[in-house]
Design a protein around this motif. Structure first.
Motif, PDB file in Angstrom:
ATOM      1  N   THR A  96      13.327  26.519 -14.159  1.00  0.00           N
ATOM      2  CA  THR A  96      14.227  26.792 -15.280  1.00  0.00           C
ATOM      3  C   THR A  96      15.649  26.846 -14.746  1.00  0.00           C
ATOM      4  O   THR A  96      16.052  27.824 -14.134  1.00  0.00           O
ATOM      5  CB  THR A  96      13.890  28.129 -15.972  1.00  0.00           C
ATOM      6  OG1 THR A  96      12.535  28.106 -16.401  1.00  0.00           O
ATOM      7  CG2 THR A  96      14.793  28.333 -17.182  1.00  0.00           C
ATOM      8  N   SER A  97      16.384  25.774 -14.960  1.00  0.00           N
ATOM      9  CA  SER A  97      17.773  25.700 -14.534  1.00  0.00           C
ATOM     10  C   SER A  97      18.461  24.663 -15.408  1.00  0.00           C
ATOM     11  O   SER A  97      17.829  24.041 -16.267  1.00  0.00           O
ATOM     12  CB  SER A  97      17.873  25.294 -13.056  1.00  0.00           C
ATOM     13  OG  SER A  97      17.397  23.970 -12.886  1.00  0.00           O
ATOM     14  N   TYR A  98      19.740  24.464 -15.194  1.00  0.00           N
ATOM     15  CA  TYR A  98      20.431  23.436 -15.964  1.00  0.00           C
ATOM     16  C   TYR A  98      19.880  22.050 -15.632  1.00  0.00           C
ATOM     17  O   TYR A  98      19.870  21.162 -16.492  1.00  0.00           O
ATOM     18  CB  TYR A  98      21.938  23.496 -15.689  1.00  0.00           C
ATOM     19  CG  TYR A  98      22.639  24.549 -16.511  1.00  0.00           C
ATOM     20  CD1 TYR A  98      22.884  24.349 -17.866  1.00  0.00           C
ATOM     21  CD2 TYR A  98      23.039  25.759 -15.947  1.00  0.00           C
ATOM     22  CE1 TYR A  98      23.509  25.316 -18.627  1.00  0.00           C
ATOM     23  CE2 TYR A  98      23.668  26.735 -16.702  1.00  0.00           C
ATOM     24  CZ  TYR A  98      23.899  26.506 -18.048  1.00  0.00           C
ATOM     25  OH  TYR A  98      24.514  27.477 -18.802  1.00  0.00           O
ATOM     26  N   TRP A  99      19.411  21.879 -14.398  1.00  0.00           N
ATOM     27  CA  TRP A  99      18.835  20.595 -14.024  1.00  0.00           C
ATOM     28  C   TRP A  99      17.580  20.301 -14.834  1.00  0.00           C
ATOM     29  O   TRP A  99      17.266  19.133 -15.115  1.00  0.00           O
ATOM     30  CB  TRP A  99      18.522  20.571 -12.533  1.00  0.00           C
ATOM     31  CG  TRP A  99      17.751  19.351 -12.112  1.00  0.00           C
ATOM     32  CD1 TRP A  99      16.475  19.290 -11.639  1.00  0.00           C
ATOM     33  CD2 TRP A  99      18.215  17.994 -12.148  1.00  0.00           C
ATOM     34  NE1 TRP A  99      16.107  17.997 -11.385  1.00  0.00           N
ATOM     35  CE2 TRP A  99      17.165  17.173 -11.687  1.00  0.00           C
ATOM     36  CE3 TRP A  99      19.420  17.403 -12.534  1.00  0.00           C
ATOM     37  CZ2 TRP A  99      17.278  15.794 -11.603  1.00  0.00           C
ATOM     38  CZ3 TRP A  99      19.528  16.021 -12.448  1.00  0.00           C
ATOM     39  CH2 TRP A  99      18.468  15.238 -11.978  1.00  0.00           C
ATOM     40  N   THR A 100      16.856  21.345 -15.257  1.00  0.00           N
ATOM     41  CA  THR A 100      15.652  21.162 -16.049  1.00  0.00           C
ATOM     42  C   THR A 100      15.948  20.430 -17.350  1.00  0.00           C
ATOM     43  O   THR A 100      15.095  19.708 -17.883  1.00  0.00           O
ATOM     44  CB  THR A 100      15.000  22.525 -16.372  1.00  0.00           C
ATOM     45  OG1 THR A 100      14.877  23.287 -15.169  1.00  0.00           O
ATOM     46  CG2 THR A 100      13.624  22.347 -16.992  1.00  0.00           C
ATOM     47  N   CYS A 101      17.151  20.603 -17.879  1.00  0.00           N
ATOM     48  CA  CYS A 101      17.534  19.936 -19.128  1.00  0.00           C
ATOM     49  C   CYS A 101      17.541  18.415 -18.990  1.00  0.00           C
ATOM     50  O   CYS A 101      17.541  17.699 -20.003  1.00  0.00           O
ATOM     51  CB  CYS A 101      18.909  20.411 -19.588  1.00  0.00           C
ATOM     52  SG  CYS A 101      18.984  22.168 -20.008  1.00  0.00           S
ATOM     53  N   PHE A 102      17.560  17.915 -17.734  1.00  0.00           N
ATOM     54  CA  PHE A 102      17.615  16.473 -17.510  1.00  0.00           C
ATOM     55  C   PHE A 102      16.475  15.987 -16.623  1.00  0.00           C
ATOM     56  O   PHE A 102      16.469  14.816 -16.223  1.00  0.00           O
ATOM     57  CB  PHE A 102      18.955  16.103 -16.860  1.00  0.00           C
ATOM     58  CG  PHE A 102      20.160  16.596 -17.607  1.00  0.00           C
ATOM     59  CD1 PHE A 102      20.698  15.863 -18.634  1.00  0.00           C
ATOM     60  CD2 PHE A 102      20.738  17.815 -17.284  1.00  0.00           C
ATOM     61  CE1 PHE A 102      21.800  16.308 -19.332  1.00  0.00           C
ATOM     62  CE2 PHE A 102      21.847  18.282 -17.972  1.00  0.00           C
ATOM     63  CZ  PHE A 102      22.382  17.529 -19.008  1.00  0.00           C
ATOM     64  N   SER A 103      15.517  16.839 -16.324  1.00  0.00           N
ATOM     65  CA  SER A 103      14.499  16.522 -15.321  1.00  0.00           C
ATOM     66  C   SER A 103      13.375  15.630 -15.835  1.00  0.00           C
ATOM     67  O   SER A 103      12.645  15.047 -15.050  1.00  0.00           O
ATOM     68  CB  SER A 103      13.906  17.817 -14.748  1.00  0.00           C
ATOM     69  OG  SER A 103      13.270  18.550 -15.767  1.00  0.00           O
ATOM     70  N   THR A 104      13.197  15.531 -17.150  1.00  0.00           N
ATOM     71  CA  THR A 104      12.141  14.692 -17.709  1.00  0.00           C
ATOM     72  C   THR A 104      12.742  13.703 -18.697  1.00  0.00           C
ATOM     73  O   THR A 104      13.854  13.889 -19.197  1.00  0.00           O
ATOM     74  CB  THR A 104      11.083  15.541 -18.440  1.00  0.00           C
ATOM     75  OG1 THR A 104      11.671  16.131 -19.623  1.00  0.00           O
ATOM     76  CG2 THR A 104      10.544  16.653 -17.547  1.00  0.00           C
ATOM     77  N   ALA A 105      11.977  12.653 -18.996  1.00  0.00           N
ATOM     78  CA  ALA A 105      12.456  11.639 -19.945  1.00  0.00           C
ATOM     79  C   ALA A 105      12.701  12.256 -21.319  1.00  0.00           C
ATOM     80  O   ALA A 105      13.685  11.943 -21.989  1.00  0.00           O
ATOM     81  CB  ALA A 105      11.434  10.506 -20.043  1.00  0.00           C
TER      82      ALA A 105
END
Length: 556
Positions: free
Chosen positions: A268-277
């Motif tokens: 759970t991080s800001y990177w999670t917002c872009f980690s999947t299609a």
């Protein structure tokens, strides 16, 4: 997939919501977080009114265009600093505590702003206060609390009404400034009194927020399922029973949605917002509508009405203030109209009507402004004001109610706070850019600057036509899973339906009664309204699992 025999359409309240004491009480509590948007509108429009007042201009020695741009952008600077950290607090200490913290910070900033002796202290106070750093906390927490706590049939409208309340604050601001000008003339209290009015809402919020329940989704994510079930039983169930089928249905969907989110992405991080299609698709749409909400030409009037009206020959202070106040009332009515129609028309249609209407109205507005500038055509000047109102009707029809509502719907719980923060960050960044660029561009290019927005509105319409998907007729959990393929929404529907069916089977085994009648008839009507059709070969007693919002029309 097994077909649950009982669905949420059988368990929701039928009839006007105000006749259900639990829903009525819950909606009254939700007024408190709704006021956060009113606070935002109060402060944002306050600058419009203050810039018109001679007392404000004289006290701060008639700020130049560059200083004026900094004054207007100050709140964005504070918000841009606060927005990245607010989701951490929302997810860590809860929605209510984050709202409380924001209220305390805003109080300090408002008092400092009212007592400012120079324009630079005024700017610093705005960075801290009402629409700056403190507002970042409340604007993040309040919509999350509303969308995650609202009764199933009320969620779409309440979350859409959140941003609509911006205009309520804007109306209060515009007419307070007009009243202050009438009573105090050009004295310092003509602007200090309106600023001090901003103390009211944060004071109410920090005093009463603990009466509002916490988000059940937040509680389940922290392992506090019993507390979540008690809240749902008290405010969503007519029996105040944690074993109520509606409570069981909602709890099952929340649990399973959180489980699916964990399987898709463990972090759970800001990177999670872009980690999947799926998340990247969500964020593309969110980035776009956030930019569209500020780069559609609305910023010209929202922050620089004085320059816009001067451009068509309207120079009277009182006339400008009256137009500004009337526009805010009209904006509120237009936004409420859009908010009340999101479940009837669907999200995609609302966006399309809005963008087509804005393109036409803004093009006509550009034409009348050009005619006045080139030939001093009085008729063109008179036509500009109603065209501004027409343009704002179409803007408010979608982008006021749907910006926040649609963003929260398509984000799963795990990244909802952070994804929403990214949306807010994008909005404030776009506003800051507008506030620096618009005054300079208007002075340098005049009406020709409007042509830039005409071209941009064409690009907006194309994006909406291609990328906006319909979300009507689904629960919060089902809607959020739409971008992850068909499996997620189907599993969530199945889990909720199975849990409700098991509960009803247990109840009917003891009572020997099965009463579906009206609910079943209304259920099939809802399927048709949401675009879902049952195969003609299916026995009429078999019903697919359906969502909370599929039953919205039952209680409106």
């Amino acid at each position: 997939m097994p077909i649950p025999e009982w669905t949420i359409a059988d368990f929701i309240h039928h009839g006007p919501w105000w006749r259900n004491k639990s829903i009525l009480l819950l909606n009254l509590y939700l007024v408190l977080p709704l006021l956060s948007a009113a606070t935002n509108g109060l402060d944002s429009s306050m600058l419009n009114g203050l810039q018109i007042l001679p007392g404000w201009q004289d006290y701060f020695h008639t700020p130049t265009s560059k200083t004026l741009g900094l004054v207007n952008a100050a709140n964005c600077i504070g918000a841009l600093v606060g927005i990245p950290i607010t989701p951490i607090f929302s997810d860590l200490v809860g929605r209510r505590m984050t709202l409380f913290m924001g209220g305390v910070i805003m109080l300090a900033g408002i008092i400092m702003q009212a007592m400012a002796s120079t324009v630079y202290i005024f700017i610093g106070a705005r960075i801290i206060g009402e629409c700056g750093f403190g507002m970042a906390f409340t604007v993040n927490a309040a919509p999350l609390l509303i969308s995650e706590l609202a009764y199933p049939t009320q969620r779409g409208k309440l979350s859409s009404l959140f941003n609509t309340m911006w205009y309520f604050g804007s109306i209060v601001s515009a007419w307070i400034c007009l009243g202050a000008y009438d009573r105090a003339g050009a004295t310092v209290w003509s602007w200090r009194a309106p600023v001090l009015v901003q103390l009211v809402i944060p004071t109410l919020q920090i005093s009463l927020i603990w009466l509002t329940p916490e988000s059940p989704r937040y509680l389940v994510s922290k392992g506090l399922e019993s507390q979540a079930a008690r809240i749902l039983a008290k405010y969503h169930s007519t029996s105040n029973d944690e074993r109520d089928p509606l409570v069981v249905f909602e709890m099952a969907q929340i649990r399973h949605a959180l489980k699916l989110e964990k399987e898709i992405s463990s972090g759970t991080s800001y990177w999670t917002c872009f980690s999947t299609a799926g998340n990247r698709k969500r964020m593309t749409v969110i980035f776009a509508i956030a930019l569209f909400s500020q780069w559609s030409g609305n910023g010209l009037v929202s922050y620089y009405i004085n320059m816009v009206l001067n451009g068509v020959g309207i120079t009277s202070t009182r006339t400008k203030a009256a137009i500004n106040g009337g526009l805010q009332v009209f904006n509120l009515a237009s936004a409420i109209c859009g908010a009340l129609l999101v479940d009837k028309l669907g999200r995609r249609k609302v966006f399309l009507v809005s963008n087509i209407g804005m393109l036409i109205a803004f093009s006509m507005w550009t034409l009348t402004t050009a005619l006045f500038d080139v030939s001093q055509n009085a008729a063109a000047a008179k036509a500009t004001v109603p065209l501004i109102f027409l343009y704002y009707f179409f803007y408010d029809f979608a982008y006021t109610p749907m910006l926040i509502s649609y963003t929260l719907e398509i984000l799963p719980y795990k990244i909802r706070a952070r994804g929403f923060a990214i949306m807010n960050f994008t909005v404030y960044a776009a506003v800051a850019f507008n506030q620096f660029v618009n005054p300079w561009a208007l002075e340098a290019l005049g009406w020709r600057y409007y042509l830039v927005y005409c071209g941009w509105l064409v690009l907006e319409l194309l994006f909406i036509m291609v990328y906006i998907i319909e979300t009507r007729g689904r629960t919060l959990e089902e809607t959020a899973a739409l971008f992850d393929g068909e499996k997620g929404p189907q599993e969530i529907e199945e889990k909720g339906g199975e849990a409700a069916t098991m509960t009803m089977n247990q109840l009917t085994s003891r009572t020997g009664k099965r009463e579906k009648g009206l609910a079943e008839e209304e259920y099939f009507e809802l399927q048709e309204g949401s675009g879902f059709h049952l195969p003609s070969t299916r026995p009429p007693s078999q019903m697919d699992s359906q969502s909370e919002e599929s039953a919205i029309a039952l209680s409106v």
